[in-house]
Structures are given as C-alpha cells and as structure tokens.
Design an enzyme around this catalytic site. Structure first.
Site, PDB file in Angstrom:
ATOM      1  N   THR A  63      -0.690   6.008   2.630  1.00  9.26           N
ATOM      2  CA  THR A  63      -1.957   5.345   2.933  1.00  9.26           C
ATOM      3  C   THR A  63      -1.749   4.511   4.188  1.00  9.26           C
ATOM      4  O   THR A  63      -0.729   3.840   4.322  1.00  9.26           O
ATOM      5  CB  THR A  63      -2.394   4.433   1.769  1.00  9.26           C
ATOM      6  OG1 THR A  63      -2.614   5.241   0.611  1.00  9.26           O
ATOM      7  CG2 THR A  63      -3.659   3.671   2.103  1.00  9.26           C
TER       8      THR A  63
ATOM      9  N   ILE B 186       0.865  -1.173   0.000  1.00  4.61           N
ATOM     10  CA  ILE B 186       0.000   0.000   0.000  1.00  4.61           C
ATOM     11  C   ILE B 186       0.902   1.223   0.000  1.00  4.61           C
ATOM     12  O   ILE B 186       2.058   1.155   0.442  1.00  4.61           O
ATOM     13  CB  ILE B 186      -0.992   0.024   1.185  1.00  4.61           C
ATOM     14  CG1 ILE B 186      -0.260  -0.068   2.535  1.00  4.61           C
ATOM     15  CG2 ILE B 186      -2.003  -1.102   1.072  1.00  4.61           C
ATOM     16  CD1 ILE B 186      -1.203   0.008   3.727  1.00  4.61           C
ATOM     17  N   ASP B 187       0.398   2.319  -0.523  1.00  3.25           N
ATOM     18  CA  ASP B 187       1.209   3.513  -0.708  1.00  3.25           C
ATOM     19  C   ASP B 187       1.789   4.018   0.610  1.00  3.25           C
ATOM     20  O   ASP B 187       1.219   3.818   1.688  1.00  3.25           O
ATOM     21  CB  ASP B 187       0.374   4.632  -1.324  1.00  3.25           C
ATOM     22  CG  ASP B 187      -0.138   4.299  -2.714  1.00  3.25           C
ATOM     23  OD1 ASP B 187       0.375   3.342  -3.320  1.00  3.25           O
ATOM     24  OD2 ASP B 187      -1.057   4.993  -3.178  1.00  3.25           O
ATOM     25  N   LYS B 188       2.879   4.715   0.493  1.00  8.83           N
ATOM     26  CA  LYS B 188       3.556   5.281   1.663  1.00  8.83           C
ATOM     27  C   LYS B 188       2.594   6.072   2.552  1.00  8.83           C
ATOM     28  O   LYS B 188       2.558   5.878   3.766  1.00  8.83           O
ATOM     29  CB  LYS B 188       4.696   6.198   1.194  1.00  8.83           C
ATOM     30  CG  LYS B 188       5.339   7.026   2.303  1.00  8.83           C
ATOM     31  CD  LYS B 188       6.346   8.013   1.723  1.00  8.83           C
ATOM     32  CE  LYS B 188       6.884   8.934   2.804  1.00  8.83           C
ATOM     33  NZ  LYS B 188       7.824   9.942   2.258  1.00  8.83           N
TER      34      LYS B 188
ATOM     35  N   ARG C 105      -6.943   6.192  -5.934  1.00  9.33           N
ATOM     36  CA  ARG C 105      -6.593   7.601  -6.119  1.00  9.33           C
ATOM     37  C   ARG C 105      -6.850   8.041  -7.558  1.00  9.33           C
ATOM     38  O   ARG C 105      -7.420   9.118  -7.817  1.00  9.33           O
ATOM     39  CB  ARG C 105      -5.124   7.819  -5.738  1.00  9.33           C
ATOM     40  CG  ARG C 105      -4.821   7.452  -4.298  1.00  9.33           C
ATOM     41  CD  ARG C 105      -3.328   7.349  -4.010  1.00  9.33           C
ATOM     42  NE  ARG C 105      -2.674   8.643  -4.102  1.00  9.33           N
ATOM     43  CZ  ARG C 105      -1.352   8.796  -3.965  1.00  9.33           C
ATOM     44  NH1 ARG C 105      -0.580   7.739  -3.766  1.00  9.33           N
ATOM     45  NH2 ARG C 105      -0.826   9.997  -4.047  1.00  9.33           N
TER      46      ARG C 105
END
Length: 348
Positions: free
Chosen positions: A157, A153-155, A256
């Site tokens: 998030t 998962i994104d940094k 996103r």
C-alpha cells in the site's frame, strides 16, 4: 508473492499492556520509580512520558508520574510498543518526506517498501532508512535514538505514514490513534460496481482460522475485533469502482478485508482474491486489458491519501495529502479510456 514477504503486515500489537496489584506492605513510592523498576527494559523518562499522556491508570483514574503508589493500588498501563532486541542497520534509502520537525516526520511511503524489519525483511525497510536519515551510522538495538512507528501501512500500500522522533511525540500521537481521532482517508479501486454511493462496513476482523496469512471479516461480531470502515464512491467504471475509505478503527488489512467481505475485493489484491477478473464478461480483449493493468500496478490498488492529526508540541491541527502514485494513476486513466470505448453498457 510468498507469505513471508508480507509478514510485517500481520498483527503485531502496537501497544504493550501491563497491570499490577500493589502488595499490602508496599511503602509509599513515586509511580515512575516503581514502574521503572518493575518493567524490564523501560526508562524512567519513558514512564514519565506515558503518565503525561494519561496512559497510566491507578484504580481506573489517570495519574501523573509523581503519584505515590499505595498498598493494594491497581495499576494498569497501555503503552505504545517500542520494539526491543532487534538490531537495526542504517541504510541510505531515499525517503519522500512530506513534513519534518524536531518532533515527527510524515513520509509518503512507496508501494513495495516494508515498514519494519523482521520475518525475512531485515534490511531495505523504512526503519532502516529512518535510522540513516536521523544520522545513525552504526547498528542500534530496537528503536534506540531513532524514529518510532506510531502506525503501519501494508508493504504494497502506498501513502502517508507519521513517525515520532521523541517519546513524548510517540505517546501523544499514539493516543490519537488509540482514541480514533486521527483523520485517515484511503483511495481504493475495488472490483465491481458498488451499489450504494456511500456506506459503512461494520464487521469484526480476525485472523482467518484456515490461513494464518489472511484475515477474515466476521459479520455480527461473533469473533475478531471491532472494525468500522466508511466508504464513498468517487468514480464508477462499471467493472471497477474508485472509492474513498475512512477508517474508524485500524485493524490489520482492514479495508482489504472489509471490501472483500461485501463482494468488492481490491483490484489486484493477490491475498484477497482481487488478482482475478471479478466483474464483466470474460473475453480475450477484456482479459488482455485487465492483465495489462495488473502489470502496470503489480500490487493492491490502495493508497493512504490523507493523514490528519494534532501536533504533539504545538497542538496545531495538521492535514497532509499525498497524490496518487504513477502506477495507480495510470491504471485509472486506462479504465477511463476502456470504459469510453465499450458499447453497450459496460456492466453487462
């Protein structure tokens, strides 16, 4: 935030693809032995785990590790990626571990924590913390003797992430992601009043040709890869909407990009235009309120709330839920108070 700080989010294939056409003169050989000698840096035991998980196909049919390779066989393999050639320094970084056994860990990742070293983030990452947690105290190469990522998962998030501790667990869990049978529910605060109470966003996603640090939705599927997001409105605030998003696919920045594509970028998503006022009349009071919300949650408003999968060993259905982190909850509470104080209709 510079692009280099989040490059770990960009596309890095989570699977390695191999294919072979066997020579006419090939003698009968076990496929695990053949592949271990023809794929650099892979062990025979990992090949066997791949076969057990039906990742190895011969002439289009899954085979086990004892299969005897024959002349002109067509072998294809899709394997979970195991990063090699990068030294990992174990670091004593606290982890919020939701579940752990001999096969896997489920971690509630805070926003701001990069998942994997690389691109300017060689320390202070989740993988550095995992190495320490698993008892490693010296530098190791790649994923040797340590947890293996099944997804990311994104940094910026927050939320749930599962990590495999064995080859067998990585293959079994990765297969569930590959087959889209994993349960994943995200909470997203998006700009604007989303018109429909529920819906499906079915736009391909690919790298933005004008900006390599962003991705772009391609309605109609002319470019990019197939991507589907299901959403359901949870709460409306007039200016912004809290929605639950479920992923049918798992593309980089999928939620996103999809929400931006339908005109509702995530609140305070700097990369996709959500760090500016996108709804409501712009006046001093409202601008100050939004700016204070941005300061309270200085990242995109996205949280991986729910994660469900079949356990690789027990075959039990597991479902985990991570409550909203403090910053996200505070911003929701502020919007509730603000909307109640606004007269007349906040959508005007």
């Amino acid at each position: 935030m510079s692009p280099s700080e989040e490059l770990e989010e960009d596309v890095q294939e989570l699977y390695e693809h191999f294919s072979f056409i066997i020579d006419k003169g090939q003698r009968l050989t076990r496929i695990d032995k053949y592949l271990a000698s023809h794929i650099e840096g892979i062990s025979r035991s990992r090949i066997q785990a791949a076969a057990d998980a039906d990742y190895i196909l011969v002439n289009g049919v899954a085979v086990k590790s004892s299969y005897l390779v024959k002349p002109l066989d067509r072998i294809s393999i899709v394997m979970p990626y195991r990063r090699r050639g990068l030294e990992i320094l174990p670091e004593d970084i606290p982890l919020d571990i939701v579940f752990e056994d001999k096969e896997l860990l489920v971690i509630n990742k805070p926003a701001g924590l990069v998942v994997h070293p690389g691109h300017g983030n060689y320390s202070g990452t989740l993988v550095n913390a995992l190495a320490w947690h698993l008892g490693i105290r010296e530098k190791v190469e790649g994923d040797e003797r340590m947890g293996m990522l099944v997804h990311r998962i994104d940094k910026n998030t927050s939320g749930l992430l599962v990590v495999a501790k064995t080859d067998e667990a990585q293959f079994y869990l990765s297969k569930q992601f590959f087959d889209h049978s994993i349960q994943r529910r995200y909470l997203a605060l998006a700009w604007g009043d989303i018109a429909q109470d529920c819906g499906v966003i079915d736009h391909h996603i690919g790298r933005n040709p004008n900006d390599r640090f962003r991705f772009k939705a391609f309605p109609g599927g002319a470019q990019g890869k197939h991507a589907v997001t299901h959403y359901k409105v949870v709460e409306r605030f007039g200016y912004v909407t809290l929605a639950a998003c479920q992923l049918e696919t798992g593309r980089t920045h999928q939620i996103r990009v999809h929400l931006q594509a339908i005109g509702h970028p995530l609140f305070n998503d700097e990369r996709y235009g959500g760090d500016q006022i996108r709804s409501g009349a712009v006046h001093a009071k409202f601008s100050a309120f939004v700016e204070n919300c941005f300061k309270a949650m200085p990242r995109q408003a996205l949280h991986a709330e729910t994660l469900g999968f079949i356990h690789p060993k027990t075959k039990e259905e597991l479902l985990f839920r991570a409550p909203l982190p403090v910053d996200f909850q505070q911003v929701l509470d502020r919007w509730r108070r603000y909307v109640k104080s606004v007269v007349p209709d906040p959508s005007s």
